[in-house]
Design a protein around this motif. Structure first.
Motif, short mmCIF file in Angstrom:
data_model
loop_
_atom_site.label_atom_id
_atom_site.label_comp_id
_atom_site.label_asym_id
_atom_site.label_seq_id
_atom_site.Cartn_x
_atom_site.Cartn_y
_atom_site.Cartn_z
N GLN A 190 43.75 41.95 34.77
CA GLN A 190 43.66 42.35 36.19
C GLN A 190 44.84 41.76 36.96
N LEU A 207 37.84 38.65 29.11
CA LEU A 207 37.32 39.05 27.80
C LEU A 207 36.53 40.35 27.87
N ARG A 208 36.83 41.28 26.97
CA ARG A 208 36.02 42.48 26.78
C ARG A 208 35.69 42.55 25.29
N GLU A 222 38.62 44.05 48.14
CA GLU A 222 38.25 45.45 47.88
C GLU A 222 38.73 46.42 48.94
N ASN A 251 40.48 32.06 31.37
CA ASN A 251 39.31 31.29 31.81
C ASN A 251 38.90 30.30 30.72
N ASP A 282 38.59 27.96 39.93
CA ASP A 282 38.01 29.30 40.03
C ASP A 282 36.77 29.26 40.91
N ASP A 283 36.41 30.39 41.50
CA ASP A 283 35.16 30.54 42.27
C ASP A 283 35.01 29.45 43.32
N TYR A 331 39.56 44.81 43.31
CA TYR A 331 39.51 46.24 43.04
C TYR A 331 40.40 47.04 43.99
#
Ligand code: C2E
Ligand code: CA
Ligand code: CA
Ligand code: CA
Length: 278
Positions: free
Chosen positions: A44, A61-62, A238, A116, A178-179, A257
């Motif tokens: 991304q 990861l996918r 977004e 990550n 992160d986050d 996005y």
């Protein structure tokens, strides 16, 4: 057994059992496929807020099963984490990220690649060695490698985390929180860690620019982070309104996005790295 006694109890345990079985199957599939291309990264883009050009990517990861169907990391990561699998799978993924970084660098594309790292990985004494080997084996320039860690991961074992982060920084790697904002630690406390980047969680971005609380929280996070010389990334952008507002607050990088979802490697390369050579 369902309905025998007329209580919901049997029904409940049956469905729990089904869930446990599903989980065991997933764990077994994950185990069998460690080190294979069933573990794939999507990328991304992160975009520079001033120039609106690519400044980095987050590798996400996918995992795909042997029918080629993707499973969300939301399902996969907890299973890897609660077994020891995250260590071997993580080692493979770290190496893949470094290989990809090297391949882009060889083609003259210099932007950051973030991966990550979960709690179990950070607390593993081998992590620094694993990353050192990945850098050395692939020959990638580590100054473009970023590790994303959550606050809670650092709080598990503060002294050990501090030691790990120092060693990682010595390799030239960047560290991102992160986050940010969803944990319980303060930024003042976090500033004891050698960190470079703060990623403001989507939770505080999603109601911008209309929600007063979100505005106040974002403003103060950004001000404090800037005083600590941290680069700020806004996650989950977004809409154009969010983008404009975040830019007015002085955020350096944007991800979400609005620009793109995480993309398969070839889609990412076609869209962002295509050259004019035809
Ligand atoms: P994260 O690190 O916070 O990653 C951001 C998540 O938000 C990603 O979900 C991404 O697809 C999603 N996202 C990005 N932009 C937007 C947006 O504009 N709106 C919304 N609604 N969502 C957005 P994803 O890929 O499903 O990953 C979920 C989580 O799984 C990640 O959250 C991360 O904690 C974990 N994860 C993913 N890949 C890895 C990995 O390789 N290793 C480890 N340890 N964890 C991973
Ligand atoms: Ca992340
Ligand atoms: Ca995040
Ligand atoms: Ca998250």
């Amino acid at each position: 057994a369902k309905g025998l006694s007329g209580s919901n109890y049997c029904y409940f345990t049956e469905s729990m059992e089904a869930e446990n079985i599903q989980r065991l199957i997933l764990e077994s599939d994950l185990r069998k496929s460690v080190g294979s291309d069933q573990y794939e990264y999507f990328y991304q883009p992160k975009v520079n807020a001033n120039t609106h050009t690519l400044c980095g990517v987050e590798a996400l990861l996918r995992w795909k099963n042997n029918k080629g169907e993707y499973r969300s990391p939301i399902d996969v990561i907890p299973v890897l984490e609660s077994s020891e699998l995250i260590i071997d799978a993580g080692r493979y993924l770290i190496n893949q990220a470094c290989l990809q970084l090297k391949s882009w660098q060889d083609k003259g594309h210099f932007f950051d690649v973030a991966i990550n790292i979960s709690a179990r990985q950070l607390l593993e004494a081998d992590l620094v060695e694993t990353i050192t080997q990945a850098i050395n084996n692939t020959g990638c320039n580590p100054h473009f490698l970023e590790l994303e860690l959550t606050e809670s991961v650092l709080m598990c074992d503060v002294n050990f985390a501090l030691k790990q982060l120092k060693s990682l920084r010595e390799l030239g790697i960047k560290i991102a929180i992160d986050d940010f904002g969803t944990g319980y630690s303060s930024l003042a406390y976090l500033s004891r860690f050698p960190i470079n980047i703060l990623k403001v969680d989507r939770e505080f971005i999603k109601d911008l620019p209309s929600n007063k609380d979100s505005i106040t929280i974002c403003r103060s996070i950004i001000e404090l982070a800037h005083n600590l010389n941290l680069t700020i990334v806004a996650e989950g952008v977004e809409t154009e309104d969010q983008l404009k507002f975040l830019e007015s607050l002085g955020v350096e990088e944007l991800q979400g996005y609005y620009f793109d979802k995480p993309l398969p490697l070839s889609d990412f390369e076609n869209k962002y790295l295509a050259t004019n050579e035809i």
